[in-house]
Design a protein around this motif. Structure first.
Motif, PDB file in Angstrom:
ATOM      1  N   UNK A 671       0.822  -1.207   0.000  1.00  0.00           N
ATOM      2  CA  UNK A 671       0.000   0.000   0.000  1.00  0.00           C
ATOM      3  C   UNK A 671       0.862   1.265   0.000  1.00  0.00           C
ATOM      4  N   UNK A 672       2.003   1.216   0.712  1.00  0.00           N
ATOM      5  CA  UNK A 672       2.919   2.362   0.656  1.00  0.00           C
ATOM      6  C   UNK A 672       3.446   2.533  -0.768  1.00  0.00           C
ATOM      7  N   UNK A 673       3.759   1.426  -1.409  1.00  0.00           N
ATOM      8  CA  UNK A 673       4.224   1.502  -2.804  1.00  0.00           C
ATOM      9  C   UNK A 673       3.124   2.036  -3.716  1.00  0.00           C
ATOM     10  N   UNK A 674       1.885   1.622  -3.443  1.00  0.00           N
ATOM     11  CA  UNK A 674       0.761   2.117  -4.235  1.00  0.00           C
ATOM     12  C   UNK A 674       0.601   3.619  -4.066  1.00  0.00           C
ATOM     13  N   UNK A 700       9.933   0.697   5.385  1.00  0.00           N
ATOM     14  CA  UNK A 700       9.038   1.136   4.316  1.00  0.00           C
ATOM     15  C   UNK A 700       9.319   2.547   3.829  1.00  0.00           C
ATOM     16  N   UNK A 701      10.308   3.210   4.443  1.00  0.00           N
ATOM     17  CA  UNK A 701      10.638   4.569   3.996  1.00  0.00           C
ATOM     18  C   UNK A 701      10.932   4.600   2.500  1.00  0.00           C
ATOM     19  N   UNK A 702      11.758   3.639   2.058  1.00  0.00           N
ATOM     20  CA  UNK A 702      12.207   3.697   0.681  1.00  0.00           C
ATOM     21  C   UNK A 702      11.088   3.439  -0.320  1.00  0.00           C
ATOM     22  N   UNK A 703       9.957   2.895   0.147  1.00  0.00           N
ATOM     23  CA  UNK A 703       8.822   2.721  -0.747  1.00  0.00           C
ATOM     24  C   UNK A 703       8.160   4.060  -1.084  1.00  0.00           C
ATOM     25  N   UNK A 704       8.281   5.018  -0.168  1.00  0.00           N
ATOM     26  CA  UNK A 704       7.684   6.337  -0.388  1.00  0.00           C
ATOM     27  C   UNK A 704       8.663   7.324  -1.023  1.00  0.00           C
ATOM     28  N   UNK A 705       9.938   7.111  -0.811  1.00  0.00           N
ATOM     29  CA  UNK A 705      10.942   8.091  -1.222  1.00  0.00           C
ATOM     30  C   UNK A 705      10.983   8.413  -2.720  1.00  0.00           C
ATOM     31  N   UNK A 706      10.558   7.531  -3.628  1.00  0.00           N
ATOM     32  CA  UNK A 706      10.561   7.922  -5.046  1.00  0.00           C
ATOM     33  C   UNK A 706       9.766   9.196  -5.341  1.00  0.00           C
ATOM     34  N   UNK A 719      15.249   8.184  10.490  1.00  0.00           N
ATOM     35  CA  UNK A 719      16.505   7.466  10.331  1.00  0.00           C
ATOM     36  C   UNK A 719      16.536   6.779   8.956  1.00  0.00           C
ATOM     37  N   UNK A 720      17.244   7.403   8.055  1.00  0.00           N
ATOM     38  CA  UNK A 720      17.332   6.858   6.706  1.00  0.00           C
ATOM     39  C   UNK A 720      18.360   5.734   6.661  1.00  0.00           C
ATOM     40  N   UNK A 721      17.974   4.639   6.066  1.00  0.00           N
ATOM     41  CA  UNK A 721      18.913   3.536   5.860  1.00  0.00           C
ATOM     42  C   UNK A 721      19.839   3.874   4.692  1.00  0.00           C
ATOM     43  N   UNK A 725      19.095   6.326   1.504  1.00  0.00           N
ATOM     44  CA  UNK A 725      19.992   7.407   1.096  1.00  0.00           C
ATOM     45  C   UNK A 725      20.282   7.320  -0.402  1.00  0.00           C
ATOM     46  N   UNK A 726      20.399   6.099  -0.905  1.00  0.00           N
ATOM     47  CA  UNK A 726      20.629   5.917  -2.336  1.00  0.00           C
ATOM     48  C   UNK A 726      19.462   6.411  -3.162  1.00  0.00           C
ATOM     49  N   UNK A 727      18.218   6.195  -2.677  1.00  0.00           N
ATOM     50  CA  UNK A 727      17.031   6.660  -3.399  1.00  0.00           C
ATOM     51  C   UNK A 727      16.947   8.179  -3.383  1.00  0.00           C
TER      52      UNK A 727
END
Length: 781
Positions: A671-674, A700-706, A719-721, A725-727
């Motif tokens: 759902x976060x990706x959606x 799930x942070x990186x699912x929203x970061x795009x 706290x970014x993993x 950070x790469x995203x």
């Protein structure tokens, strides 16, 4: 030359009046017609007449008359005159031709030849026209013939359109970066199609030096994915030059297609190559002219282009392997004064060393206004055109794809054919359905042309139709696996096509094209790579349904659901996403209406089988979304759900967004990706994105970061993993990133995470203006 005037004309010296045709002084007497004429008349309608030249009282020698004759030449004619004279009499003007003005040339000619001979040579040039101009006009005529028509996928005679009549401006920008080559081409292009913040260029401006800059532009590299408009832009550039609209400082254009160069055998010199492509330049010294080489279609170049190890070559007469010739031309060892324009796909742009490129541009297809302009030009019935535009806008995935001119053409062909009959319940809403309808329309056109059929769509596919589609599908699949989209005759044989009947296969010229290159070698291609991927999916689908074969791993016994699972895994393993569209099409073929439209391709044994258990495939995709971490791969998986006509996840998020219950909700990973998918596909930039407003775990942070790709301001107080950070870094480096403010307060970043962010912050596309102060404190710490 100053000739004494006979006594019978002496009283009329100097001649009075002005030429009515050329508005020049009447300073020459034509004995044949017994009248005074001007210098231009003397070289035109009176050129073979007997003449005497009036010696005006204020003209004491021939230098003034030479000055007058040379001054009446146009700028380009004067430049050419200097070149031609130096070629025949190199000692006359010396080597510094560019610096010599009219008075200098007049003085040097008079000194070198004496009065009478100097004037005779000069007037001979004027009387007989510019010899170099004849050569350049022949060059222009050849290029006009090559470029004035546009195929738009249709190579059959009598159906071509004039480029000028249908051309719609394309969106081109300056810039590009090395990391571009590692991105998914289709997904990347979908993202930048919605980002239009930079100042656009026109194809005619690519060699112009930007205001305030002093750089010299010799080589321009223009990128763009297949079907985005690179070839059309090249043709438009050439036509505008031919017609005198732009870039008139260029004297010669030599258009070299890598597809043709691939067929070149043996060694050759640069001059030999030029003469083979442009025989009209055989007697021309290209070293003394401003020449533009267009190296078109780098993506299909089969030469290694070994810039590091190839021998150096600076002599245009020395015969060398073509790979050596090309690398030396690009590096500037051969003809350093020549301009170069190289076109390529992003994935092959890094074959040219950055130090050899002075400007990078990128063609991004149509912006929203240009999409509408195209449909209104293409479809003469404006009421129908407006209905088609409305339908396209209602299907977000189709509307985004229409930034590609080739997809606009396919959509216009399909929708005009269907909507004029008001079959609104059957109008395509997915990519697979659009391509399926297009296939059937082309089969229908074949029936009309060769069988006299009247129906717009065939009621039943003939045996030849079935073989045609499946044979082309086999070829498409085999060459897709190899990464090829231009084929030779042996490739056709490997794909099961009968080479002796290629003309029969090519009746669908909008799908499969046969062309003759410069060396009369036949080459074959599909109308576009996306159509190759579609036909490859047809082959894979029906090989499984009809014969139980999994062509992806050569399994002789499999079910469609197993094939889908295998295809999903193969697509996820792909480094550059080259199977993403193939996967979308493969899944889309398994559901209606595509399943019904292509049911004639089923064998008797398989015709009673259902296409697929849709719920099982949808569940597979949703589970994969939950497990997948790559944002780009997740986006394509949502595209797959769209092709399966399942938008459950998207609708759930859209409903929560409208009701206001989304903030603070605990959502599942998919759902976060959606949510990210919905925001990215909205086509709108976000003023601010605050991660704290979303109740999500670190995982799930990186699912929203795009969504940072479409944000102006972002607060990431979490706290970014390292992966996250790469995203963030990728968003900062994305072309035309709107991100201007970034708050990274209260983050406990690992060293490698900081390094990843620094890569994004120092990238050429980063437009960030404000960064939270404690980020620097974190680096120091």
């Amino acid at each position: 030359m100053c000739v004494e005037i006979p006594q019978e004309h002496a009283e009329s010296t100097p001649a009075k009046g002005v030429c009515q045709h050329h508005h020049r002084d009447l300073e020459i007497f034509c004995k044949t017609d017994n009248m005074y004429i001007c210098g231009i008349c003397a070289g035109q309608e009176h050129q073979r007449h007997r003449k005497t030249y009036t010696a005006k009282p204020n003209v004491s020698d021939c230098k003034t008359l030479l000055y007058h004759v040379l001054g009446n030449m146009g700028l380009e004619d004067f430049k050419t005159f200097k070149i031609v004279l130096s070629k025949d009499y190199p000692e006359c003007l010396g080597s510094e031709l560019e610096e010599l003005i009219v008075s200098d040339v007049a003085e040097k000619i008079a000194k070198c030849f004496g009065g009478e001979t100097a004037l005779r040579i000069t007037l001979h040039f004027q009387a007989n026209g510019n010899p170099l101009k004849k050569i350049t006009e022949a060059n222009k005529a050849k290029l006009r013939n090559e470029c004035q028509h546009i195929n738009e996928g249709n190579s059959s005679e009598g159906k071509q359109n004039l480029l000028k009549e249908i051309y719609t401006d394309l969106y081109m920008t300056e810039g590009g970066s090395e990391e571009i080559n590692n991105e998914y081409e289709v997904l990347r292009d979908e993202m930048i199609s919605q980002s239009r913040t930079s100042s656009p260029l026109t194809c005619n401006d690519i060699f112009k030096i930007p205001p305030g800059q002093n750089k010299q532009i010799r080589t321009v590299l223009t990128m763009g994915i297949g079907g985005i408009g690179k070839n059309v832009s090249v043709h438009k550039f050439i036509l505008d030059w031919v017609d005198g609209i732009a870039n008139q400082d260029i004297q010669i254009i030599i258009h070299l297609r890598f597809r043709d160069l691939n067929q070149k055998k043996g060694n050759c010199s640069l001059l030999q190559l030029i003469q083979q492509y442009a025989p009209q330049l055989k007697e021309t010294n290209v070293k003394e002219m401003k020449v533009l080489f267009i190296l078109d279609g780098l993506a299909v170049c089969q030469y290694p282009l070994d810039f590091d190890n190839n021998d150096q070559c600076a002599d245009t007469n020395v015969e060398v392997p073509l790979d050596v010739l090309l690398t030396n031309l690009i590096k500037g060892n051969l003809l350093p004064s020549a301009l170069l324009w190289i076109t390529t796909r992003p994935s092959t742009a890094n074959r040219i060393p950055p130090e050899c490129v002075h400007q990078v541009t990128e063609i991004r297809g149509f912006n929203d206004n240009q999409k509408e302009t195209y449909f209104r030009k293409k479809i003469t019935d404006q009421k129908l055109a407006n209905e088609i535009i409305t339908h396209i806008k209602s299907c977000r995935s189709l509307y985004i794809m229409c930034h590609m001119p080739i997809f606009c053409w396919i959509s216009a062909t399909v929708l005009e054919n269907m909507m004029k009959d008001e079959n609104s319940d059957q109008i395509p809403r997915t990519l697979t359905e659009m391509f399926t309808r297009f296939l059937l329309i082309q089969i229908s056109l074949k029936h009309k042309k060769f069988n006299g059929a009247d129906a717009d769509n065939p009621e039943k596919l003939s045996e030849f139709d079935k073989k045609l589609i499946l044979d082309l599908g086999k070829l498409a699949f085999q060459q897709l696996e190899k990464g090829n989209w231009i084929f030779q005759e042996e490739d056709l044989k490997d794909g099961g096509l009968d080479v002796s009947k290629v003309s029969e296969y090519s009746v669908c010229t909008e799908i499969f094209r046969e062309e003759l290159g410069l060396y009369r070698e036949k080459a074959y291609s599909f109308v576009h790579l996306s159509y190759q991927e579609y036909l490859a999916a047809i082959y894979a689908h029906f090989a499984c349904v009809n014969n139980g074969k999994n062509v992806l791993d050569k399994d002789e016994s499999t079910h469609l659901s197993d094939l889908h699972k295998c295809a999903v895994n193969k697509a996820l393993e792909s480094e550059n996403g080259h199977l993403d569209l193939f996967l979308r099409f493969l899944l889309g073929l398994s559901v209606d209406p595509n399943c019904t439209l292509l049911q004639d391709l089923l064998t008797k044994d398989s015709s009673s089988k259902p296409c697929v258990d849709k719920k099982m495939t949808v569940h597979l995709i949703q589970e994969t979304i939950t497990q997948e971490q790559s944002p780009d791969r997740i986006i394509n998986l949502f595209h797959c759900l769209n092709e399966l006509n399942d938008n459950t996840l998207v609708k759930e998020i859209q409903t929560a967004m409208k009701s206001g219950t989304l903030m603070g909700s605990e959502l599942e990973p998919e759902q976060w990706s959606a949510l990210a998918y919905v925001l990215l596909k909205s086509g709108q930039e976000l003023d601010e994105f605050d991660m704290k407003k979303f109740h999500t775990s670190t995982e799930n942070h990186q699912r929203l970061l795009p969504v940072l790709r479409i944000c102006k301001k972002a607060r990431l107080n979490c706290n970014l993993s390292f992966e996250s950070c790469g995203i963030v870094a990728s968003a900062l480096q994305s072309v035309n990133s709107p991100l201007r403010e970034l708050d990274l307060s209260n983050n406990k970043l690992e060293k490698r995470g900081v390094n990843a962010l620094l890569t994004g912050l120092t990238g050429p596309n980063c437009q960030l203006q404000t960064l939270s102060e404690n980020f620097f404190a974190e680096i120091i710490h």
